[in-house]
Design a protein around this motif. Structure first.
Motif, PDB file in Angstrom:
ATOM      1  N   VAL A 548     -11.142 -28.156  -9.094  1.00 36.23           N
ATOM      2  CA  VAL A 548     -11.638 -29.107 -10.092  1.00 36.23           C
ATOM      3  C   VAL A 548     -10.764 -30.360 -10.031  1.00 36.23           C
ATOM      4  O   VAL A 548      -9.565 -30.295 -10.337  1.00 36.23           O
ATOM      5  N   ASP A 549     -11.370 -31.490  -9.628  1.00 37.46           N
ATOM      6  CA  ASP A 549     -10.616 -32.751  -9.539  1.00 37.46           C
ATOM      7  C   ASP A 549     -11.619 -33.895  -9.512  1.00 37.46           C
ATOM      8  O   ASP A 549     -12.664 -33.795  -8.863  1.00 37.46           O
ATOM      9  N   ASP A 550     -11.312 -34.993 -10.223  1.00 37.89           N
ATOM     10  CA  ASP A 550     -12.224 -36.131 -10.244  1.00 37.89           C
ATOM     11  C   ASP A 550     -12.037 -37.043  -9.041  1.00 37.89           C
ATOM     12  O   ASP A 550     -12.782 -38.017  -8.881  1.00 37.89           O
ATOM     13  N   SER A 551     -11.099 -36.774  -8.183  1.00 39.55           N
ATOM     14  CA  SER A 551     -10.880 -37.556  -6.969  1.00 39.55           C
ATOM     15  C   SER A 551     -11.550 -36.848  -5.796  1.00 39.55           C
ATOM     16  O   SER A 551     -11.219 -35.692  -5.485  1.00 39.55           O
ATOM     17  N   LEU A 552     -12.473 -37.549  -5.148  1.00 42.24           N
ATOM     18  CA  LEU A 552     -13.176 -36.968  -4.008  1.00 42.24           C
ATOM     19  C   LEU A 552     -12.206 -36.608  -2.890  1.00 42.24           C
ATOM     20  O   LEU A 552     -12.292 -35.530  -2.288  1.00 42.24           O
ATOM     21  N   THR A 553     -11.254 -37.488  -2.619  1.00 38.98           N
ATOM     22  CA  THR A 553     -10.310 -37.245  -1.527  1.00 38.98           C
ATOM     23  C   THR A 553      -9.474 -36.003  -1.791  1.00 38.98           C
ATOM     24  O   THR A 553      -9.300 -35.150  -0.906  1.00 38.98           O
ATOM     25  N   VAL A 554      -8.961 -35.871  -3.018  1.00 43.08           N
ATOM     26  CA  VAL A 554      -8.074 -34.750  -3.343  1.00 43.08           C
ATOM     27  C   VAL A 554      -8.823 -33.431  -3.299  1.00 43.08           C
ATOM     28  O   VAL A 554      -8.361 -32.445  -2.700  1.00 43.08           O
ATOM     29  N   ARG A 555      -9.993 -33.370  -3.929  1.00 44.10           N
ATOM     30  CA  ARG A 555     -10.694 -32.084  -3.977  1.00 44.10           C
ATOM     31  C   ARG A 555     -11.199 -31.659  -2.597  1.00 44.10           C
ATOM     32  O   ARG A 555     -11.228 -30.472  -2.284  1.00 44.10           O
ATOM     33  N   GLU A 556     -11.592 -32.630  -1.762  1.00 43.44           N
ATOM     34  CA  GLU A 556     -12.035 -32.262  -0.418  1.00 43.44           C
ATOM     35  C   GLU A 556     -10.848 -31.824   0.435  1.00 43.44           C
ATOM     36  O   GLU A 556     -10.974 -30.928   1.269  1.00 43.44           O
ATOM     37  N   LEU A 557      -9.682 -32.447   0.227  1.00 41.77           N
ATOM     38  CA  LEU A 557      -8.477 -32.032   0.942  1.00 41.77           C
ATOM     39  C   LEU A 557      -8.114 -30.594   0.582  1.00 41.77           C
ATOM     40  O   LEU A 557      -7.839 -29.757   1.468  1.00 41.77           O
ATOM     41  N   ASP A 574     -15.286 -32.688 -12.555  1.00 42.60           N
ATOM     42  CA  ASP A 574     -14.446 -32.917 -13.735  1.00 42.60           C
ATOM     43  C   ASP A 574     -14.326 -31.610 -14.502  1.00 42.60           C
ATOM     44  O   ASP A 574     -14.853 -30.569 -14.095  1.00 42.60           O
ATOM     45  N   GLY A 575     -13.601 -31.664 -15.641  1.00 44.85           N
ATOM     46  CA  GLY A 575     -13.369 -30.455 -16.400  1.00 44.85           C
ATOM     47  C   GLY A 575     -14.634 -29.814 -16.941  1.00 44.85           C
ATOM     48  O   GLY A 575     -14.773 -28.584 -16.941  1.00 44.85           O
ATOM     49  N   MET A 576     -15.589 -30.628 -17.430  1.00 44.44           N
ATOM     50  CA  MET A 576     -16.834 -30.070 -17.959  1.00 44.44           C
ATOM     51  C   MET A 576     -17.641 -29.383 -16.864  1.00 44.44           C
ATOM     52  O   MET A 576     -18.178 -28.287 -17.053  1.00 44.44           O
ATOM     53  N   ASP A 577     -17.705 -30.041 -15.699  1.00 44.28           N
ATOM     54  CA  ASP A 577     -18.412 -29.441 -14.577  1.00 44.28           C
ATOM     55  C   ASP A 577     -17.723 -28.151 -14.140  1.00 44.28           C
ATOM     56  O   ASP A 577     -18.379 -27.160 -13.799  1.00 44.28           O
ATOM     57  N   GLY A 578     -16.383 -28.155 -14.179  1.00 42.40           N
ATOM     58  CA  GLY A 578     -15.650 -26.955 -13.822  1.00 42.40           C
ATOM     59  C   GLY A 578     -15.878 -25.810 -14.798  1.00 42.40           C
ATOM     60  O   GLY A 578     -16.013 -24.649 -14.393  1.00 42.40           O
ATOM     61  N   TRP A 579     -15.920 -26.118 -16.109  1.00 46.21           N
ATOM     62  CA  TRP A 579     -16.148 -25.081 -17.119  1.00 46.21           C
ATOM     63  C   TRP A 579     -17.547 -24.476 -16.955  1.00 46.21           C
ATOM     64  O   TRP A 579     -17.717 -23.252 -17.069  1.00 46.21           O
ATOM     65  N   ASN A 580     -18.543 -25.323 -16.664  1.00 45.82           N
ATOM     66  CA  ASN A 580     -19.897 -24.795 -16.423  1.00 45.82           C
ATOM     67  C   ASN A 580     -19.924 -23.901 -15.186  1.00 45.82           C
ATOM     68  O   ASN A 580     -20.616 -22.871 -15.162  1.00 45.82           O
ATOM     69  N   ALA A 581     -19.179 -24.301 -14.150  1.00 49.65           N
ATOM     70  CA  ALA A 581     -19.140 -23.488 -12.930  1.00 49.65           C
ATOM     71  C   ALA A 581     -18.474 -22.144 -13.185  1.00 49.65           C
ATOM     72  O   ALA A 581     -18.917 -21.106 -12.674  1.00 49.65           O
ATOM     73  N   VAL A 582     -17.414 -22.151 -13.968  1.00 42.88           N
ATOM     74  CA  VAL A 582     -16.723 -20.892 -14.277  1.00 42.88           C
ATOM     75  C   VAL A 582     -17.649 -19.935 -15.008  1.00 42.88           C
ATOM     76  O   VAL A 582     -17.668 -18.717 -14.747  1.00 42.88           O
ATOM     77  N   GLN A 583     -18.441 -20.450 -15.932  1.00 44.97           N
ATOM     78  CA  GLN A 583     -19.336 -19.597 -16.711  1.00 44.97           C
ATOM     79  C   GLN A 583     -20.487 -19.033 -15.883  1.00 44.97           C
ATOM     80  O   GLN A 583     -20.976 -17.937 -16.155  1.00 44.97           O
TER      81      GLN A 583
END
Length: 666
Positions: A548-557, A574-583
């Motif tokens: 979970v990261d709002d930076s494309l470069t960091v999360r792809e790395l 982002d955090g909201m997208d990550g929380w939905n994915a976890v659920q």
């Protein structure tokens, strides 16, 4: 016609002076008229001085030409048949279309006999197997003591089976003959009816020479139009649609592609510009080619125009090839003119050509030679009633995709599929092509597991190209297009229907509509929730990690780093997208940043640890903040590891992952 038009615009008082000024032109017209009628017209005797004025001389010539009897010459061509010897019948287009549809159905029905004959061969093989079984049974019974009556019954059964086999062979031979005759007759009937829809190309271009001539005169240019392939047969519907695109192409050729005579002379060219329109059949398609010998387009000037119109930034334009640059000419509103005139500058014309060609499932290609001219090639189907297609299976149903709108088909190895931002893609000819499931686009349920190779159909143009995963390829077919009932309205992603050889229906895909549907899926973000185009395309059996990261470069790395070690890594923006994915998912570990929109990393860790369902899910926080109070805040929220990006190393993160969940293998 021009001569009569000029005469009609003159008043009676101006007529005498006009005739005197245009005496040579009138004489030229009379000479042309005499040549057409193939009559010998004696030149008028020179006027006696003082008897006939210069103004009345042309009028006298016209009078003598009209009053002199024409001496007919022997005809050079065979005499035409007397009028009325060939009967003509008026037929509405609707009736002809219905007749063509019935002929197409007859052609399809005739093909049903071939698979039926194949099934009869199977019956013949089954009879042979039964006969072999009976022979084996008889041989085994002969070794044992059986009654004479049983032996006679066995012999009788074998003889009857042999008679059935011979009878079946004879009937199959008759069926094969009937199949060939029926198919040949149906094919001839269909071709004859189809020929009724065909018209020569010259019927659709009769008005073009005059249009080009008038336009050239108004612009003060010398232009010659050449038309080749006048007798090329073209479908009536396509010929009607061609009028507007050809008009725009020729107007552009005269205005943009033809220089003034003085400029051509300085460039070492003939003062008269040549525009050529050619129609021909090639590889089962109709080719319409429009060329001119003008200046062409300078690639650098085209690049500057694209940048000025803010269609794309300069860095990208500089890397584009000339072929890619010429595609911008077909965009709506695009023009190379700086000023708007009555003829050009409004940016309409070539986009009309593009829309017409796409509507009949064709393509446009542009070639440019700076200083030598341009070439527009329209590739169109010979007829709209027959379509060459690729049959594919999606969700146990066949679908037909027009071959002319398919860029490529391939069997894609699963290991070549990559994931970026939750979307699957693969590399083709140095470019990334998005990958999606035909099941999602056509709403055909869940995709099946396809093993190691994925059947992919690649569609779209250079600007937007997609690979669509289907269940399997069924082969190429030539289908008779049958329009859907008007009461159905426009069916999404479907253009028409047809019948297979066995009589079963098949839907023909509307590729343009399907590309629009794909763009909507992409823009709405719904493709992010599709894990694969065939059920976990790129996912490997292993432990799952959510980054979970709002930076494309960091999360792809981080994702590629984990994937290289065998983990099944997925991303959230982002955090909201990550929380939905976890659920909605089943993850073994969550790696999150701190500063993110909507829900930050600390809040995400708190939400995970407070929920009884995910309290045991390990969380690793990776942050730029390396202060002790920030680290304590993250650990208090429930994070199992707190790493700082300032001192971040690949092995540090991987070691933390191994400490928390072990290796990638389950």
């Amino acid at each position: 016609m021009d001569l009569l038009l000029h005469i009609s615009r003159r008043s009676g008082a101006e007529m005498a002076q006009w005739e005197a000024e245009n005496a040579a032109r009138i004489q030229g017209f009379l000479a042309s008229l005499n040549k057409i009628t193939r009559a010998e017209v004696r030149a008028p005797e020179p006027a006696v001085a003082g008897e006939v004025s210069a103004a009345s001389a042309p009028t006298t010539a016209l009078t003598e030409a009209a009053s002199k009897p024409v001496k007919p010459e022997p005809p050079l061509l065979p005499a035409r048949k007397k009028e009325g010897s060939e009967r003509m019948l008026r037929l509405t287009a609707e009736n002809l279309n219905r007749l063509l549809g019935l002929a197409g159905e007859s052609l399809v029905e005739s093909r049903w006999l071939h698979p039926f004959a194949d099934s009869m061969l199977r019956l013949k093989r089954m009879q042979s197997e039964v006969m072999e079984s009976l022979h084996g049974l008889r041989d085994s019974l002969q070794s044992s003591q059986v009654s004479e009556r049983a032996d006679d019954q066995m012999k009788s059964a074998i003889e009857k089976l042999m008679e059935c086999r011979e009878f079946l062979s004879e009937r199959m031979a008759d069926l094969d003959v009937y199949d060939r005759r029926s198919s040949n007759l149906s094919n001839r009937l269909y071709l004859e009816v189809l020929q009724c829809r065909m018209r020569p190309f010259e019927d659709g271009v009769r008005r073009l020479p005059r249009m080009v001539r008038d336009l050239a005169r108004s612009l003060g240019k010398q232009v010659r139009l050449e038309i080749a392939g006048e007798h090329t047969q073209v479908d009536r519907d396509i010929l009607e649609k061609l009028e507007t695109p050809l008009t725009h192409l020729l107007r552009n050729a005269v205005d943009h592609g033809c220089e003034p005579a003085a400029d051509r002379e300085r460039a070492g060219k003939n003062t008269e510009c040549t525009i050529r329109v050619e129609a021909r059949h090639s590889a089962g398609m109709l080719m319409i080619v429009v060329t001119d010998d003008g200046p062409g387009i300078e690639p650098e000037r085209l690049r500057e125009t694209i940048v000025q119109k803010k269609l794309i930034n300069r860095n990208v334009v500089e890397k584009m090839s000339e072929t890619e640059l010429l595609e911008f000419l077909l965009l709506p509103g695009f023009t190379m003119r700086d000023t708007v005139t009555e003829i050009s500058g409004r940016g309409v014309g070539l986009d009309v050509v593009q829309n017409m060609v796409k509507s009949v499932r064709g393509s446009v290609r542009i070639a440019n030679q700076p200083g030598k001219g341009m070439r527009f090639q329209l590739q169109l189907p010979l007829t709209l009633s027959v379509l060459r297609t690729l049959l594919v299976e999606v969700g146990d149903e066949p679908y037909a995709i027009p071959l002319s709108q398919i860029s490529r088909t391939m069997k894609l190895p699963r290991e070549k599929v990559e994931v970026l931002e939750g979307r699957h893609h693969f590399s083709l000819d140095g470019r990334q092509v998005g990958l999606l499931s035909a099941h999602q686009v056509l709403d055909c349920g869940e995709p099946r597991d396809l093993g190691g190779e994925l059947p992919v159909v690649i569609m779209g143009d250079r600007m937007a190209r997609y690979g669509m995963v289907v269940d399997r390829f069924l082969g190429e077919r030539e289908l008779v297009v049958q329009t859907l009932d008007s009461r159905l309205g426009k069916v999404r992603d479907i253009s028409a229907g047809s019948l297979m050889e066995d009589g079963s229906p098949v839907l023909i895909v509307d590729v343009e509509d399907m590309l629009v549907s794909i763009e909507k899926l992409v823009s709405s973000g719904r493709l992010n929730k599709v894990h694969s185009a065939a059920g976990q395309l790129a996912a490997k059996p292993g432990k799952r990690v959510l980054v979970v990261d709002d930076s494309l470069t960091v999360r792809e790395l981080q994702r590629k780093l984990l994937a290289a070690r065998g983990y099944a890594a997925e991303v959230a923006v982002d955090g909201m997208d990550g929380w939905n994915a976890v659920q909605s998912g089943n993850y073994d570990l969550v790696i999150t940043d701190v500063d993110m929109p909507r829900v930050d990393g600390i809040e995400l860790a708190t939400l995970i640890k407070r929920d009884p369902r995910f309290a045991s899910l390990p969380v690793v926080i990776v942050s730029y903040k390396d202060r002790e109070e920030d680290r304590l805040r993250g650990l208090e929220a429930g994070a199992d590891y707190y790493l700082t990006k300032g001192g971040f190393h690949d092995e540090t993160l991987l070691q933390a992952v191994v400490d928390l969940i072990g290796g990638a293998d389950r």
